[in-house]
Design an enzyme around this catalytic site. Sequence first.
Site, PDB file in Angstrom:
ATOM      1  N   SER A  24       0.838  -1.215   0.000  1.00 43.22           N
ATOM      2  CA  SER A  24       0.000   0.000   0.000  1.00 43.22           C
ATOM      3  C   SER A  24       0.867   1.256   0.000  1.00 43.22           C
ATOM      4  O   SER A  24       0.363   2.360   0.164  1.00 43.22           O
ATOM      5  CB  SER A  24      -0.902   0.003   1.234  1.00 43.22           C
ATOM      6  OG  SER A  24      -0.123  -0.057   2.414  1.00 43.22           O
ATOM      7  N   THR A 156     -40.332  26.518  -7.212  1.00 41.57           N
ATOM      8  CA  THR A 156     -40.568  25.190  -6.656  1.00 41.57           C
ATOM      9  C   THR A 156     -40.936  24.331  -7.856  1.00 41.57           C
ATOM     10  O   THR A 156     -41.526  24.839  -8.822  1.00 41.57           O
ATOM     11  CB  THR A 156     -41.735  25.168  -5.630  1.00 41.57           C
ATOM     12  OG1 THR A 156     -42.941  25.524  -6.318  1.00 41.57           O
ATOM     13  CG2 THR A 156     -41.515  26.142  -4.484  1.00 41.57           C
ATOM     14  N   HIS A 157     -40.540  23.091  -7.860  1.00 36.87           N
ATOM     15  CA  HIS A 157     -40.751  22.194  -9.020  1.00 36.87           C
ATOM     16  C   HIS A 157     -40.104  22.770 -10.279  1.00 36.87           C
ATOM     17  O   HIS A 157     -40.556  22.473 -11.393  1.00 36.87           O
ATOM     18  CB  HIS A 157     -42.241  21.941  -9.281  1.00 36.87           C
ATOM     19  CG  HIS A 157     -43.020  21.543  -8.062  1.00 36.87           C
ATOM     20  ND1 HIS A 157     -43.217  20.239  -7.691  1.00 36.87           N
ATOM     21  CD2 HIS A 157     -43.620  22.304  -7.102  1.00 36.87           C
ATOM     22  CE1 HIS A 157     -43.927  20.202  -6.563  1.00 36.87           C
ATOM     23  NE2 HIS A 157     -44.167  21.444  -6.177  1.00 36.87           N
ATOM     24  N   SER A 278     -15.849  25.333 -27.185  1.00 43.42           N
ATOM     25  CA  SER A 278     -16.045  24.061 -27.867  1.00 43.42           C
ATOM     26  C   SER A 278     -15.024  23.946 -28.986  1.00 43.42           C
ATOM     27  O   SER A 278     -14.665  24.943 -29.607  1.00 43.42           O
ATOM     28  CB  SER A 278     -17.459  24.015 -28.435  1.00 43.42           C
ATOM     29  OG  SER A 278     -17.518  23.110 -29.515  1.00 43.42           O
ATOM     30  N   LYS A 284     -19.660  28.746 -28.584  1.00 41.99           N
ATOM     31  CA  LYS A 284     -19.992  28.193 -27.269  1.00 41.99           C
ATOM     32  C   LYS A 284     -19.084  28.632 -26.139  1.00 41.99           C
ATOM     33  O   LYS A 284     -17.893  28.820 -26.302  1.00 41.99           O
ATOM     34  CB  LYS A 284     -19.994  26.661 -27.336  1.00 41.99           C
ATOM     35  CG  LYS A 284     -21.138  26.175 -28.180  1.00 41.99           C
ATOM     36  CD  LYS A 284     -21.626  24.832 -27.781  1.00 41.99           C
ATOM     37  CE  LYS A 284     -22.142  24.782 -26.382  1.00 41.99           C
ATOM     38  NZ  LYS A 284     -22.692  23.480 -26.071  1.00 41.99           N
ATOM     39  N   GLU A 291     -19.948  22.039 -14.018  1.00 42.00           N
ATOM     40  CA  GLU A 291     -20.268  20.667 -14.442  1.00 42.00           C
ATOM     41  C   GLU A 291     -19.363  19.651 -13.746  1.00 42.00           C
ATOM     42  O   GLU A 291     -19.807  18.585 -13.317  1.00 42.00           O
ATOM     43  CB  GLU A 291     -20.122  20.524 -15.957  1.00 42.00           C
ATOM     44  CG  GLU A 291     -21.248  21.171 -16.736  1.00 42.00           C
ATOM     45  CD  GLU A 291     -20.989  21.107 -18.231  1.00 42.00           C
ATOM     46  OE1 GLU A 291     -21.818  20.554 -18.948  1.00 42.00           O
ATOM     47  OE2 GLU A 291     -19.946  21.621 -18.692  1.00 42.00           O
ATOM     48  N   TYR A 318      -8.811  -5.943  13.704  1.00 39.33           N
ATOM     49  CA  TYR A 318      -8.239  -5.521  12.429  1.00 39.33           C
ATOM     50  C   TYR A 318      -8.346  -6.634  11.401  1.00 39.33           C
ATOM     51  O   TYR A 318      -8.144  -7.806  11.694  1.00 39.33           O
ATOM     52  CB  TYR A 318      -6.752  -5.131  12.603  1.00 39.33           C
ATOM     53  CG  TYR A 318      -6.113  -4.705  11.294  1.00 39.33           C
ATOM     54  CD1 TYR A 318      -6.253  -3.414  10.814  1.00 39.33           C
ATOM     55  CD2 TYR A 318      -5.404  -5.633  10.517  1.00 39.33           C
ATOM     56  CE1 TYR A 318      -5.693  -3.036   9.592  1.00 39.33           C
ATOM     57  CE2 TYR A 318      -4.843  -5.260   9.301  1.00 39.33           C
ATOM     58  CZ  TYR A 318      -4.994  -3.963   8.843  1.00 39.33           C
ATOM     59  OH  TYR A 318      -4.454  -3.600   7.642  1.00 39.33           O
ATOM     60  N   LYS A 326      -7.708   3.947   3.013  1.00 37.09           N
ATOM     61  CA  LYS A 326      -6.996   5.190   2.740  1.00 37.09           C
ATOM     62  C   LYS A 326      -7.205   5.712   1.315  1.00 37.09           C
ATOM     63  O   LYS A 326      -7.279   6.924   1.108  1.00 37.09           O
ATOM     64  CB  LYS A 326      -5.512   5.017   3.058  1.00 37.09           C
ATOM     65  CG  LYS A 326      -5.281   5.016   4.574  1.00 37.09           C
ATOM     66  CD  LYS A 326      -3.902   4.580   4.978  1.00 37.09           C
ATOM     67  CE  LYS A 326      -3.679   3.089   4.852  1.00 37.09           C
ATOM     68  NZ  LYS A 326      -4.546   2.261   5.730  1.00 37.09           N
TER      69      LYS A 326
HETATM   70  N1  ARG Z   1      -0.853  -1.134   5.807  1.00 38.37           N
HETATM   71  C1  ARG Z   1      -1.749  -1.602   6.806  1.00 38.37           C
HETATM   72  C2  ARG Z   1      -3.081  -0.876   6.683  1.00 38.37           C
HETATM   73  O1  ARG Z   1      -3.126   0.138   6.122  1.00 38.37           O
HETATM   74  C3  ARG Z   1      -1.204  -1.318   8.168  1.00 38.37           C
HETATM   75  C4  ARG Z   1      -1.725  -2.248   9.214  1.00 38.37           C
HETATM   76  C5  ARG Z   1      -1.218  -3.590   8.929  1.00 38.37           C
HETATM   77  N2  ARG Z   1      -1.510  -4.514   9.967  1.00 38.37           N
HETATM   78  C6  ARG Z   1      -1.436  -5.801   9.769  1.00 38.37           C
HETATM   79  N3  ARG Z   1      -1.727  -6.563  10.751  1.00 38.37           N
HETATM   80  N4  ARG Z   1      -1.113  -6.316   8.608  1.00 38.37           N
HETATM   81  O2  ARG Z   1      -4.100  -1.349   7.123  1.00 38.37           O
END
Ligand code: ARG
Length: 470
Positions: A24, A156-157, A278, A284, A291, A318, A326
């Site tokens: 990641s 309205t509408h 355009s 245009k 938009e 977890y 993320k």
């Molecule tokens: N890169 C992982 C995440 O964003 C960090 C946590 C990883 N933890 C694990 N037990 N593999 O979630």
Amino acid sequence: MSEKLWDGRFAEDTDKVVEKFTSSIAIDRRLYRHDIEGSMAHCRMLARAGILSADEADTLVAGLETIRQEIEEGRFVYDDRLEDIHMHIEDRLSRLVGPAARKLHTARSRNDQVALDARLFLREETGIVIAMLKRLRQVLVDLAHDQLGHVMPGYTHLQRAQPVLLSHHLLAYYEMFTRDSARFADARVRMDVNPLGCAALAGTTFPIDREFTAAQLGLQGVAANSMDAVADRDFMLEFLAAASICMVHFSRLAEELILWSSAEFGFIELPDAFATGSSIMPQKKNPDVPELVRGKTGRVFGDLMALLTTMKSLPLTYNRDMQEDKATLFSTVDTLKSVVEVVARMLPHIRFNTARMHRESDRGFLNATDLADYLVGQGLPFREAHAVVGRAVAHALSQGKELQALRLEELQTFSELIDESVFEALRLEHVVDRRSSMGGTATDSVRGAIQKAREDLQREQVPGDGGGAS
Ligand code: ARG
């Protein structure tokens, strides 16, 4: 065999495709500053608790500072084999300072570490969003002030309903963005909590001081349950939900600007610097900025749905699924900020065709309710007045005239309660200014609303001062 920080129990190297699939770093490298900040606080806490020596802590903090500089100067080397930003920094630290680095991860896990980094990141970004929204709200209030007195059709509408002040319409958006700000501020309170020290899921055997860590990071609270702390992504969902609602508001504003800039409405002209031409039709001028604001709303809703779906039904605590959080979060943060910025920049340069707005407010029976209210004033119950006006409108339509263009005798055929004073009641400015009930569109009410908005903005504090720690 490559040396991984966790490979003690593994006999085989990780498959190359798997390394790429699970990595990641391309996304979470963005958390480097918060990761380093969190690690520094953790080090100092470990030293204070006697788990590290003061020398070891100093060495680690100095090493982390060096890494921050390497990253910011573009000298840091990233490698998929090291998975994520946490591993990258720890690995580099061990190369920089040697054995002491092996102690940094005492009493913590990546599970609480990533939760902390994401909270620190989002707390900062939320402050920035609130500050940016505040600027936008200021722009709206200034615009409402500059345009005070100009009348436009209210709908309205999407059918002409009653005349309103352009300023009143603009202030409606001020209210929406004010609520959005409050939602972000509220979400920020729940973000502002320390998960570090919850370790993998169950807490730790070391005598740590989570409050000390929190205080160093300026966090207002400490997560109470270690399992919740590493499994929770509510703080992101709240931000994404607040961002989605905020984007609903932006997309409605954008839609109105698009409509208003069409020849059919002709209420505004967008600044050249915010429109495009355009490639084939030379005449245009396209409203691309609104938009795209409208279009980017889809992406933010998508991010919210993606994370809701990822989190749904995950068993505690977890799970690696959560690494997907993320990408959605960063996408929404970036999209939202770009939208707030561009809209705040564009609004002051819009040219309002107030003459046309005024002309169109005087057409289409926008004062029909006022004729009914007038009759009520003359003693007729509202339902009967409504029916009388309905007949008068039908007559006026057949004549191709507006109500105010009918002769007094013509109007009187619908009710003998009508006299000369009716024409004042039907006059556009009068129609607007009589709506002086609280929150109404009368010029004095709107002037008061502008004044109040200015005082509120003046008083308002941006949490965390629009960035940094609180
Ligand atoms: N890169 C992982 C995440 O964003 C960090 C946590 C990883 N933890 C694990 N037990 N593999 O979630």
